[in-house]
Design an enzyme around this catalytic site. Structure first.
Site, PDB file in Angstrom:
ATOM      1  N   TYR A  18      35.066 -50.172   5.353  1.00 28.38           N
ATOM      2  CA  TYR A  18      35.893 -50.744   6.401  1.00 28.38           C
ATOM      3  C   TYR A  18      35.990 -52.266   6.227  1.00 28.38           C
ATOM      4  CZ  TYR A  18      37.294 -52.154  11.174  1.00 28.38           C
ATOM      5  OH  TYR A  18      37.906 -52.715  12.255  1.00 28.38           O
ATOM      6  N   THR A  31      25.699 -45.707   5.723  1.00 26.13           N
ATOM      7  CA  THR A  31      25.182 -45.990   7.044  1.00 26.13           C
ATOM      8  C   THR A  31      26.241 -46.668   7.928  1.00 26.13           C
ATOM      9  OG1 THR A  31      24.481 -48.277   6.591  1.00 26.13           O
ATOM     10  CG2 THR A  31      22.910 -46.532   6.032  1.00 26.13           C
ATOM     11  N   ASN A  32      25.838 -46.817   9.173  1.00 26.09           N
ATOM     12  CA  ASN A  32      26.575 -47.636  10.137  1.00 26.09           C
ATOM     13  C   ASN A  32      26.202 -49.115   9.915  1.00 26.09           C
ATOM     14  OD1 ASN A  32      27.954 -48.423  12.597  1.00 26.09           O
ATOM     15  ND2 ASN A  32      27.607 -46.343  13.331  1.00 26.09           N
ATOM     16  N   THR A  33      26.567 -49.964  10.833  1.00 29.51           N
ATOM     17  CA  THR A  33      26.237 -51.398  10.727  1.00 29.51           C
ATOM     18  C   THR A  33      24.753 -51.615  11.034  1.00 29.51           C
ATOM     19  OG1 THR A  33      26.788 -51.690  13.061  1.00 29.51           O
ATOM     20  CG2 THR A  33      28.550 -52.084  11.474  1.00 29.51           C
ATOM     21  N   ASN A  78      30.217 -57.019  14.673  1.00 30.71           N
ATOM     22  CA  ASN A  78      31.019 -56.549  15.811  1.00 30.71           C
ATOM     23  C   ASN A  78      30.108 -55.988  16.891  1.00 30.71           C
ATOM     24  OD1 ASN A  78      31.606 -53.458  16.505  1.00 30.71           O
ATOM     25  ND2 ASN A  78      30.978 -53.573  14.348  1.00 30.71           N
ATOM     26  N   GLY A 131      31.502 -52.013  21.151  1.00 33.70           N
ATOM     27  CA  GLY A 131      30.929 -51.183  22.219  1.00 33.70           C
ATOM     28  C   GLY A 131      31.802 -49.985  22.579  1.00 33.70           C
ATOM     29  N   PHE A 132      32.331 -49.326  21.531  1.00 33.18           N
ATOM     30  CA  PHE A 132      33.142 -48.111  21.733  1.00 33.18           C
ATOM     31  C   PHE A 132      34.298 -48.329  22.717  1.00 33.18           C
ATOM     32  CE2 PHE A 132      29.496 -44.810  20.844  1.00 33.18           C
ATOM     33  CZ  PHE A 132      29.485 -45.206  19.519  1.00 33.18           C
ATOM     34  N   ASN A 144      25.785 -50.826  19.547  1.00 30.41           N
ATOM     35  CA  ASN A 144      26.422 -51.495  20.682  1.00 30.41           C
ATOM     36  C   ASN A 144      26.512 -50.648  21.950  1.00 30.41           C
ATOM     37  OD1 ASN A 144      26.921 -53.832  19.074  1.00 30.41           O
ATOM     38  ND2 ASN A 144      28.555 -52.681  18.069  1.00 30.41           N
ATOM     39  N   THR A 145      25.927 -49.439  21.914  1.00 31.30           N
ATOM     40  CA  THR A 145      25.840 -48.636  23.134  1.00 31.30           C
ATOM     41  C   THR A 145      24.354 -48.427  23.410  1.00 31.30           C
ATOM     42  OG1 THR A 145      27.964 -47.550  22.780  1.00 31.30           O
ATOM     43  CG2 THR A 145      26.390 -46.379  24.174  1.00 31.30           C
ATOM     44  N   LYS A 159      26.244 -39.521  11.666  1.00 30.04           N
ATOM     45  CA  LYS A 159      26.276 -40.880  11.119  1.00 30.04           C
ATOM     46  C   LYS A 159      25.033 -41.653  11.547  1.00 30.04           C
ATOM     47  CE  LYS A 159      29.246 -44.824  10.409  1.00 30.04           C
ATOM     48  NZ  LYS A 159      30.601 -45.314  10.483  1.00 30.04           N
ATOM     49  N   GLY A 200      29.144 -51.984   2.849  1.00 29.89           N
ATOM     50  CA  GLY A 200      29.291 -53.073   1.887  1.00 29.89           C
ATOM     51  C   GLY A 200      30.097 -52.761   0.653  1.00 29.89           C
ATOM     52  N   ASN A 256      35.365 -38.792  14.730  1.00 30.72           N
ATOM     53  CA  ASN A 256      34.045 -39.360  15.012  1.00 30.72           C
ATOM     54  C   ASN A 256      33.924 -39.551  16.525  1.00 30.72           C
ATOM     55  OD1 ASN A 256      32.332 -41.689  15.668  1.00 30.72           O
ATOM     56  ND2 ASN A 256      32.094 -42.032  13.474  1.00 30.72           N
ATOM     57  N   THR A 289      35.199 -44.501  16.845  1.00 33.01           N
ATOM     58  CA  THR A 289      34.539 -43.502  17.667  1.00 33.01           C
ATOM     59  C   THR A 289      35.331 -43.267  18.953  1.00 33.01           C
ATOM     60  OG1 THR A 289      32.345 -43.957  16.791  1.00 33.01           O
ATOM     61  CG2 THR A 289      32.412 -43.080  19.008  1.00 33.01           C
ATOM     62  N   ASN A 292      28.440 -39.661  16.034  1.00 36.59           N
ATOM     63  CA  ASN A 292      27.978 -41.024  15.770  1.00 36.59           C
ATOM     64  C   ASN A 292      26.824 -41.353  16.707  1.00 36.59           C
ATOM     65  OD1 ASN A 292      27.602 -43.701  15.215  1.00 36.59           O
ATOM     66  ND2 ASN A 292      29.472 -44.395  16.227  1.00 36.59           N
ATOM     67  N   SER A 339      25.644 -46.415  16.481  1.00 36.21           N
ATOM     68  CA  SER A 339      26.212 -47.706  16.859  1.00 36.21           C
ATOM     69  C   SER A 339      25.141 -48.522  17.572  1.00 36.21           C
ATOM     70  CB  SER A 339      27.404 -47.528  17.791  1.00 36.21           C
ATOM     71  OG  SER A 339      27.685 -48.778  18.396  1.00 36.21           O
TER      72      SER A 339
HETATM   73  C1  FMN Z   1      34.701 -53.933  13.528  1.00 34.06           C
HETATM   74  C2  FMN Z   1      33.938 -52.672  13.233  1.00 34.06           C
HETATM   75  C3  FMN Z   1      33.964 -51.623  14.135  1.00 34.06           C
HETATM   76  C4  FMN Z   1      33.265 -50.451  13.857  1.00 34.06           C
HETATM   77  N1  FMN Z   1      33.325 -49.417  14.746  1.00 34.06           N
HETATM   78  C5  FMN Z   1      32.705 -48.235  14.448  1.00 34.06           C
HETATM   79  C6  FMN Z   1      32.836 -47.106  15.294  1.00 34.06           C
HETATM   80  O1  FMN Z   1      33.521 -47.139  16.322  1.00 34.06           O
HETATM   81  N2  FMN Z   1      32.191 -45.972  14.948  1.00 34.06           N
HETATM   82  C7  FMN Z   1      31.437 -45.868  13.807  1.00 34.06           C
HETATM   83  O2  FMN Z   1      30.894 -44.798  13.515  1.00 34.06           O
HETATM   84  N3  FMN Z   1      31.317 -46.920  12.959  1.00 34.06           N
HETATM   85  C8  FMN Z   1      31.930 -48.086  13.249  1.00 34.06           C
HETATM   86  N4  FMN Z   1      31.808 -49.144  12.391  1.00 34.06           N
HETATM   87  C9  FMN Z   1      30.945 -49.021  11.208  1.00 34.06           C
HETATM   88  C10 FMN Z   1      31.726 -48.661   9.950  1.00 34.06           C
HETATM   89  O3  FMN Z   1      32.322 -47.398  10.070  1.00 34.06           O
HETATM   90  C11 FMN Z   1      30.799 -48.645   8.715  1.00 34.06           C
HETATM   91  O4  FMN Z   1      29.857 -47.615   8.850  1.00 34.06           O
HETATM   92  C12 FMN Z   1      30.050 -49.954   8.530  1.00 34.06           C
HETATM   93  O5  FMN Z   1      30.847 -51.062   8.902  1.00 34.06           O
HETATM   94  C13 FMN Z   1      29.603 -50.154   7.077  1.00 34.06           C
HETATM   95  O6  FMN Z   1      30.687 -50.157   6.177  1.00 34.06           O
HETATM   96  P1  FMN Z   1      31.433 -51.505   5.699  1.00 34.06           P
HETATM   97  O7  FMN Z   1      30.367 -52.467   5.275  1.00 34.06           O
HETATM   98  O8  FMN Z   1      32.319 -51.059   4.584  1.00 34.06           O
HETATM   99  O9  FMN Z   1      32.206 -51.971   6.874  1.00 34.06           O
HETATM  100  C14 FMN Z   1      32.503 -50.334  12.658  1.00 34.06           C
HETATM  101  C15 FMN Z   1      32.498 -51.405  11.759  1.00 34.06           C
HETATM  102  C16 FMN Z   1      33.187 -52.558  12.024  1.00 34.06           C
HETATM  103  C17 FMN Z   1      33.155 -53.681  11.025  1.00 34.06           C
END
Ligand code: FMN
Length: 375
Positions: free
Chosen positions: A321, A247-249, A105, A108-109, A183-184, A219, A300, A147, A80, A178, A181
């Site tokens: 990722y 989804t995101n985390t 993680n 925090g952007f 973390n913000t 997202k 996942g 993003n 992001t 996005n 997150s």
């Molecule tokens: C270390 C790390 C940093 C991430 N940073 C961002 C981010 O900056 N912006 C965002 O939209 N998602 C971020 N994600 C989320 C991933 O894009 C993804 O949506 C999420 O990890 C689920 O996919 P995965 O299980 O394959 O990692 C981050 C994930 C990880 C592991």
């Protein structure tokens, strides 16, 4: 073999150092260059060579989009990216959970800011605009997603989205807002319906400022209640959003996590997120009208059957990722090959024919896994 060795060595480094090393390596185009089966997908007016993309967070500052595309991804989502540079949270802020196939993680952007990213991408675009014979070998065709997010200290977060979209839209093929997150502080409140409408308006205003037409994606978090999912689907469809990334985390900590970092604050990704994110994706698919926003499944994915399960519940594209971080640069090619084999086993000609064929998430996951095990 050599890449597996390299991935093993990277695991000996602290996670953030390993992440930086991986970005630097791909920036220099050091990595496998696989020949892959063609699995084309056309969505949101864009032609993807296959459904698999690199999710946001790996290449936050557009340092290595071509190196990532070279691994086989059809698209790379950069970011992001925030309007102003910001350092992110204090370290340590990334943790491996090896026994769980997961990462937590709280970056925090951390972002070098939109101006630096714009300059980086302007150079890349100039390269790609050259005749093929005059291009450096490294320039890769592929789809670039941008993003964007709000700065942590912003007094007008929605306005930050407009500013970042306006500055960066010309350099990407699609734009992701996005709002998920963990973390913000306050960011995920943008997922409520009233805020979502304002956010989409801000994204559109940014595109108008840039005089660019680009599909807008949003997202989402996996920690949404069913009522939120229904409301977001209805609003996104009503507002003509092009795509939703689910989804995101997660801020949840599913039972059974074994690694000692499991209680760290932040977003959990990787294996423990897979079923949860796939269920949210399926629920979102069930709420969207035909012809509404397309779905991008993330969370996942570490193998072809997991990508296939997300497509079976309704995803047009899939991103990953964490599995790349844990398993190394050969992973995307393996996922794409496995996915092609699963489609063939099911007698399905292409991704569009498989999409949404098993709307129930648990049945889709079981079907895809069984098919992979019988291969
Ligand atoms: C270390 C790390 C940093 C991430 N940073 C961002 C981010 O900056 N912006 C965002 O939209 N998602 C971020 N994600 C989320 C991933 O894009 C993804 O949506 C999420 O990890 C689920 O996919 P995965 O299980 O394959 O990692 C981050 C994930 C990880 C592991």
């Amino acid at each position: 073999m050599i890449w597996r060795l390299a991935a093993g060595m990277a695991r000996l480094l602290p996670p953030e150092t390993a992440h930086r090393a991986a970005v630097a390596t791909l920036r220099h185009h050091i990595g496998p260059t696989p020949d892959l089966p063609s699995l084309p997908v056309s969505v949101a007016g864009l032609d993807f060579a296959n459904p698999l993309g690199l999710a946001a967070g790996f290449d936050k500052d557009a340092s290595c989009p071509d190196g990532a595309l070279q691994l086989g991804f059809s698209h790379v989502e950069l970011g992001t990216i925030t309007p102003r540079p910001q350092p992110g949270n204090p370290r340590p802020r990334v943790f491996r959970l090896p026994a769980d196939g997961a990462v937590i993680n709280r970056y925090g952007f951390n972002s070098r800011g939109m101006e630096m990213v714009a300059a980086q991408l302007a150079r890349r675009q100039a390269n790609l605009a050259r005749p093929e014979s005059a291009r450096p070998e490294s320039a890769q065709p592929g789809i670039i997603g941008i993003n964007v997010g709000a700065n942590k200290t912003s007094s007008a977060p929605t306005e930050d989205y407009r500013i970042a979209v306006a500055r960066l839209a010309a350099y990407g093929d699609y734009i992701t807002l996005n709002i998920s997150s963990p973390n913000t502080p306050g960011l995920r409140d943008l997922q409520t319906v009233d805020n979502l409408r304002l956010l989409i308006a801000a994204g559109r205003a940014g595109l108008a400022d840039a005089d660019c037409e680009r599909p807008l994606f949003i997202k989402l978090a996996p920690d949404l209640a069913s009522a939120d999912i229904a409301a977001i689907a209805a609003t996104a469809a009503d507002e003509g959003v092009a795509g939703l990334i689910a989804t995101n985390t997660t801020i949840a900590r599913p039972d059974g996590l074994r690694s000692h970092h499991a209680d760290e604050t932040g977003g959990l990704s990787g294996a423990p997120l897979f079923a949860m994110a796939t269920r949210v994706l399926a629920e979102m698919a069930g709420q969207l009208p035909a012809g509404g926003p397309v779905l991008v499944g993330a969370g996942g994915v570490a193998s072809g059957w997991q990508a296939y399960a997300k497509i079976l519940v309704g995803a047009s594209l899939v991103q990953l990722y964490t599995a790349l971080a844990l398993e190394g640069p050969e992973l995307p090619a393996r996922v794409i090959r496995e996915l092609a084999a699963l489609l063939a086993s099911d007698g399905v000609a292409d991704i569009a024919d498989a999409r949404g064929q098993i709307p129930d998430a648990d049945k889709a996951m079981q079907h895809a896994l069984r098919l992979a095990q019988s291969a």
